[in-house]
Design a protein around this motif. Structure first.
Motif, short mmCIF file in Angstrom:
data_model
loop_
_atom_site.label_atom_id
_atom_site.label_comp_id
_atom_site.label_asym_id
_atom_site.label_seq_id
_atom_site.Cartn_x
_atom_site.Cartn_y
_atom_site.Cartn_z
N UNK A 281 -9.75 -3.79 15.05
CA UNK A 281 -8.55 -4.36 14.45
C UNK A 281 -7.98 -5.45 15.35
N UNK A 282 -7.26 -6.42 14.80
CA UNK A 282 -6.79 -6.49 13.42
C UNK A 282 -7.52 -7.50 12.56
N UNK A 283 -8.73 -7.93 12.96
CA UNK A 283 -9.43 -8.94 12.15
C UNK A 283 -10.92 -8.65 12.08
N UNK A 284 -11.57 -9.01 10.97
CA UNK A 284 -13.01 -8.74 10.84
C UNK A 284 -13.88 -9.52 11.84
N UNK A 285 -13.31 -10.51 12.53
CA UNK A 285 -14.16 -11.24 13.50
C UNK A 285 -14.12 -10.62 14.90
N UNK A 286 -13.40 -9.51 15.06
CA UNK A 286 -13.31 -8.87 16.39
C UNK A 286 -14.53 -7.94 16.55
N UNK A 287 -15.70 -8.54 16.49
CA UNK A 287 -16.93 -7.76 16.43
C UNK A 287 -17.41 -7.36 17.83
N UNK A 288 -17.81 -6.10 17.93
CA UNK A 288 -18.43 -5.62 19.17
C UNK A 288 -19.65 -4.80 18.79
N UNK A 289 -20.72 -4.96 19.56
CA UNK A 289 -21.89 -4.14 19.28
C UNK A 289 -21.60 -2.70 19.71
N UNK A 290 -22.33 -1.76 19.11
CA UNK A 290 -22.02 -0.34 19.28
C UNK A 290 -22.07 0.09 20.77
N UNK A 291 -22.90 -0.57 21.54
CA UNK A 291 -22.97 -0.22 22.97
C UNK A 291 -21.77 -0.73 23.76
N UNK A 292 -20.90 -1.51 23.10
CA UNK A 292 -19.74 -2.09 23.82
C UNK A 292 -18.40 -1.60 23.26
N UNK A 293 -18.42 -0.54 22.43
CA UNK A 293 -17.14 -0.14 21.80
C UNK A 293 -16.29 0.72 22.72
N UNK A 294 -16.88 1.38 23.71
CA UNK A 294 -16.10 2.28 24.57
C UNK A 294 -15.75 3.56 23.86
N UNK A 295 -14.74 4.26 24.38
CA UNK A 295 -14.37 5.57 23.85
C UNK A 295 -13.17 5.42 22.91
N UNK A 296 -13.46 5.28 21.60
CA UNK A 296 -12.38 5.10 20.61
C UNK A 296 -12.30 6.35 19.74
N UNK A 297 -11.30 7.19 20.03
CA UNK A 297 -11.12 8.42 19.24
C UNK A 297 -10.56 8.06 17.86
N UNK A 298 -10.97 8.83 16.85
CA UNK A 298 -10.54 8.49 15.49
C UNK A 298 -9.97 9.71 14.76
N UNK A 299 -9.21 9.43 13.69
CA UNK A 299 -8.58 10.48 12.89
C UNK A 299 -9.18 10.56 11.49
N UNK A 300 -9.79 9.46 11.03
CA UNK A 300 -10.26 9.42 9.64
C UNK A 300 -11.50 8.53 9.53
N UNK A 301 -12.34 8.89 8.58
CA UNK A 301 -13.48 8.04 8.21
C UNK A 301 -13.45 7.85 6.70
N UNK A 302 -13.61 6.60 6.27
CA UNK A 302 -13.71 6.31 4.83
C UNK A 302 -15.04 5.63 4.58
N UNK A 303 -15.85 6.23 3.71
CA UNK A 303 -17.13 5.63 3.33
C UNK A 303 -17.06 5.34 1.83
N UNK A 304 -16.98 4.06 1.50
CA UNK A 304 -16.84 3.66 0.11
C UNK A 304 -16.50 2.18 0.02
#
Ligand code: SF4
Length: 425
Positions: A281-304
């Motif tokens: 967030x907050x923009x679709x261009x803030x792209x990081x490859x999966x090996x560079x995301x770090x430890x981002x805890x989450x509360x929800x997943x939406x697949x759709x």
């Protein structure tokens, strides 16, 4: 054919020229184009209907070439949304509009129209929804417009456009494991930025197309607008034709770019170099490859959503979730984009996998994608979503966050409780 050799044209320019009854067009030229389909949803159509009524004519230009899809807040989430849908349902009945999709037939509009065979190569389509650009996957010109343009389109069957210039993306090779169309388009938007294709066409060509499914292509064309593009469009190949023949009886026309077509920029993308990618967030261009995301805890997943709610997305999510449990701190919400995808997912046993994993399965709706219903985020909460926008407050509270990813990454994150790759499970 005139004896003066015209300049080479891109796919989009050729489609627009043909629909304007012209031999050729120039970048920046204003044209009036014939329309093959005019689309609206439950948010934008009520405004368009009010504008249509002001014009003072009795009939729409063609009852078969208008599609009205109440998908954003349906099944109606509150009294206001119920009134909105009632208003457009009555309009559709009054005007005899054939393609009004009621709950039970309804799906997220940009997954629904191609599935119903309402879009074919060479079409010009406007929709009062910014992700109308999705149909470029089929080699059509399609773009989002405002409700007043929708009203004028319903009345006249025409719309004006300023002919866009184009950026060519030549895709080469094959994507690696867990890399889908979503990762490719997030990579591209990360590379060029959210205004990198402002009012331009993003044209996708190259031998790499052969390793992209139609669902990959829909997902990519869907997000062209996230780079500011007027439209995204794919060269038509055997897979496109097979899809069209399976879904539509309408005649189609294939437009290929001229060899000497003029592009403002050209990029070559080696698909094997792309890694699974997440847009922060907050923009679709803030792209990081999966090996560079770090430890981002989450509360929800939406697949759709119209980006990734198709059958292949459901299958990938099921392949990742199978034999695992959703993390106790995560709500995982899965929303097949159309009734057909929902039924197919059920018949393939995917729902058993989702429910056994502890995920909730919804009827088709846009729902949480736009913070409508079916999974609103509270202050401080984070979601991984297969949707297309992660703007501030997009899925709920202004201090919540949305991370955009593929179904594979989203499903793995649901299990891990943080942004993760399926390889980590
Ligand atoms: Fe818009 Fe999301 Fe619905 Fe797609 S799923 S049409 S992006 S609200």
């Amino acid at each position: 054919m005139s004896d003066i050799r015209r300049k080479g044209l891109t796919m989009t320019q050729k489609i627009l020229a043909s629909h304007a009854g012209l031999d050729s067009v120039e970048v920046g030229q204003l044209i009036m184009s014939r329309l093959d389909m005019v689309l609206g949803n439950d948010i934008t159509t009520p405004v368009a209907v009010k504008e249509f009524r002001k014009i003072g004519i009795d009939n729409v230009f063609d009852k078969n070439k208008i599609a009205i899809v109440p998908d954003h807040f349906t099944p109606n989430k509150d009294i206001k949304s119920a009134e909105q849908v009632k208003y457009i349902r009555e309009f559709a009945k009054e005007k005899g509009i054939v393609n009004f999709f009621e709950v039970g037939q309804m799906g997220v509009e940009h997954a629904l129209l191609p599935e119903k065979g309402l879009v074919v190569p060479g079409d010009v389509i406007i929709g009062a929804d910014s992700h109308t650009c999705t149909y470029g996957a089929l080699g059509a010109f399609s773009t989002g417009v405002g409700s007043t343009d929708m009203a004028a389109g319903m009345a006249t069957g025409e719309a004006w456009f300023k002919v866009p210039e184009a950026i060519q993306f030549e895709l080469k090779g094959k994507p690696g494991k867990w890399v889908s169309g979503k990762d490719i388009i997030l990579h591209i938007i990360g590379m060029i930025g959210v205004d990198g294709a402002l009012y331009k066409s993003m044209e996708f060509v190259g031998d790499g197309l052969s390793s992209l499914s139609m669902d990959d292509r829909f997902s990519m064309a869907n997000m062209a607008v996230e780079a500011g593009a007027k439209n995204g469009i794919f060269a038509v190949d055997d897979k496109t034709i097979a899809y069209v023949k399976e879904h539509s009886n309408r005649p189609y026309k294939v437009f290929a770019a001229d060899e000497d077509a003029v592009y403002s920029e050209k990029y070559t993308i080696e698909l094997s170099d792309i890694k699974p990618t997440v847009a922060f967030p907050p923009l679709p261009d803030q792209a990081r490859t999966i090996d560079k995301v770090g430890d981002v805890k989450i509360d929800q997943v939406v697949i759709g959503s119209c980006t990734n709610g198709r059958i292949e997305d459901m299958r990938i999510a099921a392949a990742v979730l199978k034999g695992h449990k959703v993390h106790p701190d995560v709500r995982c919400i899965i929303i097949p984009a159309t009734q057909k995808i929902w039924k197919q997912s059920m018949e393939e046993g995917l729902f058993n996998i989702f429910v056994d994993a502890g995920a909730a399965v919804s009827t088709p709706t846009c729902g949480p994608c736009l913070g409508g219903h079916m999974g609103i985020l509270a202050k401080g909460e984070r979601a991984v979503a297969t949707t297309n926008r992660n703007f501030i407050g997009r899925m709920g509270h202004p201090e919540s966050e949305v991370y955009l990813a593929s179904p594979a990454i989203a499903a793995a994150s649901a299990v891990a409780g943080r942004i993760a790759s399926p390889d980590e499970l």
